[in-house]
Design an enzyme around this catalytic site. Structure first.
Site, PDB file in Angstrom:
ATOM      1  N   LYS A 117       0.829  -1.208   0.000  1.00 26.72           N
ATOM      2  CA  LYS A 117       0.000   0.000   0.000  1.00 26.72           C
ATOM      3  C   LYS A 117       0.864   1.259   0.000  1.00 26.72           C
ATOM      4  O   LYS A 117       0.614   2.189  -0.767  1.00 26.72           O
ATOM      5  CB  LYS A 117      -0.889  -0.014   1.250  1.00 26.72           C
ATOM      6  CG  LYS A 117      -1.416   1.331   1.687  1.00 26.72           C
ATOM      7  CD  LYS A 117      -2.180   1.222   3.002  1.00 26.72           C
ATOM      8  CE  LYS A 117      -2.490   2.559   3.621  1.00 26.72           C
ATOM      9  NZ  LYS A 117      -1.364   3.226   4.284  1.00 26.72           N
ATOM     10  N   ASN A 118       1.889   1.276   0.863  1.00 24.19           N
ATOM     11  CA  ASN A 118       2.629   2.522   1.043  1.00 24.19           C
ATOM     12  C   ASN A 118       3.683   2.778  -0.029  1.00 24.19           C
ATOM     13  O   ASN A 118       4.442   3.728   0.058  1.00 24.19           O
ATOM     14  CB  ASN A 118       3.245   2.582   2.449  1.00 24.19           C
ATOM     15  CG  ASN A 118       2.156   2.792   3.499  1.00 24.19           C
ATOM     16  OD1 ASN A 118       1.027   3.164   3.151  1.00 24.19           O
ATOM     17  ND2 ASN A 118       2.462   2.553   4.749  1.00 24.19           N
ATOM     18  N   ARG A 150      -3.436  10.287   2.604  1.00 21.48           N
ATOM     19  CA  ARG A 150      -2.315  11.209   2.818  1.00 21.48           C
ATOM     20  C   ARG A 150      -1.721  11.706   1.499  1.00 21.48           C
ATOM     21  O   ARG A 150      -0.749  12.472   1.511  1.00 21.48           O
ATOM     22  CB  ARG A 150      -1.189  10.504   3.598  1.00 21.48           C
ATOM     23  CG  ARG A 150      -1.593   9.816   4.875  1.00 21.48           C
ATOM     24  CD  ARG A 150      -2.020  10.740   5.967  1.00 21.48           C
ATOM     25  NE  ARG A 150      -1.036  11.702   6.364  1.00 21.48           N
ATOM     26  CZ  ARG A 150      -1.316  12.755   7.140  1.00 21.48           C
ATOM     27  NH1 ARG A 150      -2.556  12.972   7.561  1.00 21.48           N
ATOM     28  NH2 ARG A 150      -0.368  13.629   7.463  1.00 21.48           N
ATOM     29  N   CYS A 160      -5.108   7.838   8.887  1.00 22.50           N
ATOM     30  CA  CYS A 160      -5.449   7.419  10.249  1.00 22.50           C
ATOM     31  C   CYS A 160      -5.137   8.498  11.274  1.00 22.50           C
ATOM     32  O   CYS A 160      -4.137   9.196  11.168  1.00 22.50           O
ATOM     33  CB  CYS A 160      -4.671   6.152  10.589  1.00 22.50           C
ATOM     34  SG  CYS A 160      -5.186   4.761   9.575  1.00 22.50           S
ATOM     35  N   ASP A 205       4.209   0.357  12.100  1.00 29.63           N
ATOM     36  CA  ASP A 205       3.075  -0.361  11.499  1.00 29.63           C
ATOM     37  C   ASP A 205       3.081  -1.853  11.862  1.00 29.63           C
ATOM     38  O   ASP A 205       2.177  -2.584  11.477  1.00 29.63           O
ATOM     39  CB  ASP A 205       3.115  -0.219   9.974  1.00 29.63           C
ATOM     40  CG  ASP A 205       3.054   1.235   9.553  1.00 29.63           C
ATOM     41  OD1 ASP A 205       2.163   1.947  10.027  1.00 29.63           O
ATOM     42  OD2 ASP A 205       3.904   1.672   8.759  1.00 29.63           O
ATOM     43  N   VAL A 222       7.319   6.814  17.023  1.00 34.77           N
ATOM     44  CA  VAL A 222       7.050   7.450  15.720  1.00 34.77           C
ATOM     45  C   VAL A 222       5.764   8.286  15.772  1.00 34.77           C
ATOM     46  O   VAL A 222       5.732   9.425  15.295  1.00 34.77           O
ATOM     47  CB  VAL A 222       6.996   6.397  14.593  1.00 34.77           C
ATOM     48  CG1 VAL A 222       6.718   7.056  13.246  1.00 34.77           C
ATOM     49  CG2 VAL A 222       8.307   5.613  14.532  1.00 34.77           C
TER      50      VAL A 222
HETATM   51  N1  EPU Z   1       6.068  14.568  10.791  1.00 34.62           N
HETATM   52  C1  EPU Z   1       6.117  15.908  11.121  1.00 34.62           C
HETATM   53  N2  EPU Z   1       6.030  16.834  10.112  1.00 34.62           N
HETATM   54  C2  EPU Z   1       5.915  16.469   8.817  1.00 34.62           C
HETATM   55  C3  EPU Z   1       5.888  15.106   8.479  1.00 34.62           C
HETATM   56  C4  EPU Z   1       5.956  14.167   9.502  1.00 34.62           C
HETATM   57  O1  EPU Z   1       6.223  16.263  12.297  1.00 34.62           O
HETATM   58  O2  EPU Z   1       5.828  17.363   7.951  1.00 34.62           O
HETATM   59  C5  EPU Z   1       6.129  13.556  11.866  1.00 34.62           C
HETATM   60  C6  EPU Z   1       4.803  12.773  11.987  1.00 34.62           C
HETATM   61  O3  EPU Z   1       3.847  13.478  12.741  1.00 34.62           O
HETATM   62  C7  EPU Z   1       5.264  11.478  12.625  1.00 34.62           C
HETATM   63  C8  EPU Z   1       6.653  11.291  12.039  1.00 34.62           C
HETATM   64  O4  EPU Z   1       7.076  12.562  11.544  1.00 34.62           O
HETATM   65  O5  EPU Z   1       5.357  11.664  14.029  1.00 34.62           O
HETATM   66  C9  EPU Z   1       6.739  10.259  10.944  1.00 34.62           C
HETATM   67  O6  EPU Z   1       5.810  10.572   9.911  1.00 34.62           O
HETATM   68  P1  EPU Z   1       6.075  10.202   8.391  1.00 34.62           P
HETATM   69  O7  EPU Z   1       6.041  11.455   7.597  1.00 34.62           O
HETATM   70  O8  EPU Z   1       7.255   9.323   8.286  1.00 34.62           O
HETATM   71  O9  EPU Z   1       4.766   9.364   8.066  1.00 34.62           O
HETATM   72  P2  EPU Z   1       3.876   9.416   6.764  1.00 34.62           P
HETATM   73  O10 EPU Z   1       4.704   9.580   5.560  1.00 34.62           O
HETATM   74  O11 EPU Z   1       2.726  10.336   6.978  1.00 34.62           O
HETATM   75  C10 EPU Z   1       4.016   6.862   6.235  1.00 34.62           C
HETATM   76  C11 EPU Z   1       3.032   5.750   6.120  1.00 34.62           C
HETATM   77  C12 EPU Z   1       2.562   5.360   7.498  1.00 34.62           C
HETATM   78  C13 EPU Z   1       3.757   4.902   8.314  1.00 34.62           C
HETATM   79  C14 EPU Z   1       4.782   6.056   8.383  1.00 34.62           C
HETATM   80  C15 EPU Z   1       6.050   5.669   9.097  1.00 34.62           C
HETATM   81  C16 EPU Z   1       1.993   6.199   4.014  1.00 34.62           C
HETATM   82  C17 EPU Z   1       0.774   6.607   3.264  1.00 34.62           C
HETATM   83  N3  EPU Z   1       1.895   6.202   5.332  1.00 34.62           N
HETATM   84  O12 EPU Z   1       3.300   7.944   6.804  1.00 34.62           O
HETATM   85  O13 EPU Z   1       1.697   4.256   7.328  1.00 34.62           O
HETATM   86  O14 EPU Z   1       3.345   4.566   9.603  1.00 34.62           O
HETATM   87  O15 EPU Z   1       5.127   6.463   7.044  1.00 34.62           O
HETATM   88  O16 EPU Z   1       6.659   4.608   8.474  1.00 34.62           O
HETATM   89  O17 EPU Z   1       3.015   5.870   3.433  1.00 34.62           O
HETATM   90  C18 EPU Z   1      -0.255   3.013   7.600  1.00 34.62           C
HETATM   91  O18 EPU Z   1       0.029   2.470   6.526  1.00 34.62           O
HETATM   92  O19 EPU Z   1      -1.186   2.618   8.339  1.00 34.62           O
HETATM   93  C19 EPU Z   1       0.516   4.171   8.031  1.00 34.62           C
HETATM   94  C20 EPU Z   1       0.125   4.996   8.988  1.00 34.62           C
END
Ligand code: EPU
Length: 453
Positions: free
Chosen positions: A37-38, A107, A131, A321, A343
Site C-alpha cells: 500500500k505505502n 495522505r 489514520c 506499522d 514514531v
Molecule cells: N512529521 C512531522 N512533520 C511532517 C511530516 C511528519 O512532524 O511534515 C512527523 C509525523 O507526525 C510522525 C513522524 O514525523 O510523528 C513520521 O511521519 P512520516 O512522515 O514518516 O509518516 P507518513 O509519511 O505520513 C508513512 C506511512 C505510514 C507509516 C509512516 C512511518 C503512508 C501513506 N503512510 O506515513 O503508514 O506509519 O510512514 O513509516 O506511506 C499506515 O500504513 O497505516 C501508516 C500509517
C-alpha cells in the site's frame, strides 16, 4: 498509568458491513502478500512526473488506490486497469486543482502538491485524511516546497502551492526522517534545476523502491551512507514499468497471526530482507521462520512465547506499522512485555478493545525505552505494558477499528479469542488490505464479511 477495560456493547446496525470471526484455533495455511500500500500510491504520484505512460503491476485492490485514482482522474490523468495492472498516462493532465475525493481521503494530496508544481504554476490540494494516530503535521513538506522556490498557502480547504519559475535544487535537512517528506523532496528535486541534497532522509524499503522507479524514469539520484540523498535535476522524465513490491507490513502481520495463534503460515510474494529487524524481534518473542525460496517465508512458533521489549523507530528499526499485530503475540507471551512507540504519539487506541477481550495492558506517558523520543516531555500515552499470557474470550463482542493497522490487530485478536467477535469499521481496514476475508478464509480462519450489500 491507566488500565483500560471498557467493552463495546452497542447494538450492531443491520445495514453495516462487518466481519464475523469465530476464533480459538491455530491458523494454518498459505497466503500471498499483496502489493505494498505505502508504495503503490506513491508510484501513482511519481508516474505524473513522466512524459509518457507508466505501468504498475501487482497493484493491490485497496481503498487507498481507489481514492488516489479518483483524484488523478479528476485532474484529467488517464488510468486504465487490467487485472492487477494499472497504466497511468500523465499526458492528458489538464488541471492542478485536486478536488476532495468522494471515495474517502488519504495522505496523498500533500505529495501531489510537490509533484504537480513542476507542471503547473499553481496547485491546490484538499486537506489530508488517513489514520488519526497523532497530530501528523505537514510542516516538513511545506518548508521543502518553499526551499525549492515555491510558496504555500494553507486554507481551511487544503493547501495551495505556487511558483513563478522552474523550481531550483536546494540543500535540505529534514528535522526527522519522515517518509512522506522524503517523498516530497524526491518529487521536487528530480525535475528541479541543479543539484539537491536531502539530509536525514527516510530509507524505508518503499523509499528505496521509489528511488529505483524514479531512476528508471531517467532521474539521477545518488544514495550514500548516513541518510543522505543527492539528486541532479533533469529537465524531463519518461514513463516506466514497475512491479509493486510485496507489502512487508502485511507479511509481518501474517507472521504475528501464526505466532499468536500457535499456527503455521507461509507468506509468499515478499522480499524477506525488507522485514529487517522484525525477524529478530519475532524470534526473540519465540517465533521461528524458514525461507522456502527468495520470496516465500514460513512462520511458526519455536516454543512458548517470551516477553519482549520493543521500541518502534524509523527503518531499519521496528516499524510503527508492525507494533499492533506484534502486541497480540505479546498478549500470549509468558511475562511482562513493553512497547515504546516513538514514531506516532497516539497509536495505542486499539488496546482498550483488547482488554475487553481479556488482555491485560496498561498505557503510560513515560518513555519506557532508551531511544531518543520526541514525546518524552509531552503528555502522550505512548508506552504500553502488556502482561501475559492472557487467553482472549469473545461472547459476541463488537470491536470498532480505530485505525488501519489496529484493524488487522483486531482480526488477530478475534482469531485467537475463543468465541465469536464482530469487527466494525471495515472500510477503514479495506483502505489498506485487499481481499482480506477470502484470503484468510482460504487458511482455516472462520471469517465472514456479513451484511454485505
Ligand atoms: N512529521 C512531522 N512533520 C511532517 C511530516 C511528519 O512532524 O511534515 C512527523 C509525523 O507526525 C510522525 C513522524 O514525523 O510523528 C513520521 O511521519 P512520516 O512522515 O514518516 O509518516 P507518513 O509519511 O505520513 C508513512 C506511512 C505510514 C507509516 C509512516 C512511518 C503512508 C501513506 N503512510 O506515513 O503508514 O506509519 O510512514 O513509516 O506511506 C499506515 O500504513 O497505516 C501508516 C500509517
Amino acid at each position: 498509568m491507566s488500565t483500560l477495560t471498557t467493552p463495546d456493547t452497542s447494538p450492531l446496525p443491520t445495514s453495516e458491513v462487518v466481519y464475523r470471526i469465530q476464533g480459538g484455533e491455530a491458523v494454518v495455511g498459505e497466503i500471498r502478500a499483496l502489493g505494498a500500500k505505502n508504495f503503490t500510491t506513491k508510484a501513482m504520484v511519481a508516474a505524473l512526473l513522466g512524459h509518457s505512460p507508466t505501468t504498475l503491476s501487482n497493484v493491490p485492490p485497496i481503498g487507498d488506490v481507489a481514492i488516489t485514482q479518483e483524484m488523478l482522474a479528476a485532474i484529467g490523468v488517464g488510468a486504465t486497469t487490467e487485472g492487477d495492472t494499472l497504466t497511468i498516462d500523465p499526458a492528458p493532465l489538464a488541471s492542478a486543482q485536486v478536488p476532495i475525493p468522494d471515495s474517502g481521503s488519504n495522505r496523498i494530496p500533500i505529495l501531489l502538491l510537490g509533484a504537480l508544481l513542476h507542471r503547473f504554476d499553481e496547485v491546490a490540494v484538499p486537506v489530508l485524511g488517513g489514520c488519526r494516530i497523532g497530530e501528523r503535521p505537514v510542516d516538513f513538506h511545506l518548508n521543502a516546497i518553499e526551499q525549492f522556490g515555491g510558496t504555500v498557502t494553507t486554507t481551511s480547504a487544503g493547501y495551495v502551492a505556487r511558483r513563478r519559475k522552474r523550481l531550483h535544487g536546494t540543500q535540505i535537512k529534514l528535522p526527522y526522517p519522515s517518509v512522506g517528506a522524503t517523498e516530497t523532496c524526491l518529487f521536487l528535486s528530480v525535475l528541479a534545476e541543479g543539484r539537491s541534497v536531502i539530509a536525514n532522509a527516510a530509507i524505508e524499503p518503499e523509499i528505496i523502491e521509489l528511488i529505483t522507479m524514479l531512476r528508471a524514469m531517467g532521474a539521477i539520484i545518488f544514495t550514500s551512507a548516513g541518510r543522505e540523498i543527492r539528486v541532479e535535476g533533469v529537465p524531463q522524465l519518461w514513463g516506466t514499468r514497475v512491479p509493486i513490491l510485496g507489502d512487508r507490513i502485511e507479511a509481518a502481520s501474517w507472521a504475528c497471526l501464526a505466532g499468536a495463534s500457535d499456527g503455521d503460515i507461509t507468506v509468499s510474494g515478499i522480499n524477506p530482507n525488507n522485514l529487517g529487524n522484525f525477524l529478530a524481534y519475532f524470534q526473540q518473542a519465540g517465533g521461528g521462520f524458514e525461507l522456502l525460496d527468495s520470496t516465500t517465508v514460513r512462520f511458526f512458533r519455536r516454543g512458548p512465547l517470551q516477553p519482549t521489549v520493543v521500541e518502534t523507530d524509523v527503518y531499519p528499526g521496528f516499524s510503527t506499522d508492525w507494533q499492533q499485530p506484534f502486541a497480540l503475540m505479546l498478549t500470549q507471551a509468558n511475562g511482562i512485555s513493553i512497547i515504546h512507540e516513538t514514531v506516532y504519539e497516539n497509536r495505542f487506541g486499539y488496546l482498550k478493545a483488547l482488554n475487553a477481550l481479556g488482555a491485560n495492558t496498561q498505557l503510560t506517558t513515560h518513555c519506557l525505552g532508551g531511544l531518543p523520543c520526541r514525546f518524552r516531555d509531552a503528555n502522550h500515552e505512548h508506552s504500553a505494558i502488556i502482561v501475559g499470557p492472557t487467553p482472549l474470550r469473545s461472547a459476541g463482542n463488537i470491536i470498532t477499528i480505530p485505525d488501519l493497522r489496529a484493524g488487522l490487530a483486531y482480526i488477530i485478536a478475534a482469531a485467537i479469542a475463543h468465541g465469536t467477535s464482530f469487527i466494525r469499521g471495515v472500510p477503514m481496514l479495506e483502505r489498506g488490505y485487499g481481499d482480506v476475508v477470502p484470503r484468510l478464509a482460504r487458511m482455516n480462519l472462520r471469517i465472514e464479511r456479513v451484511n454485505d450489500r
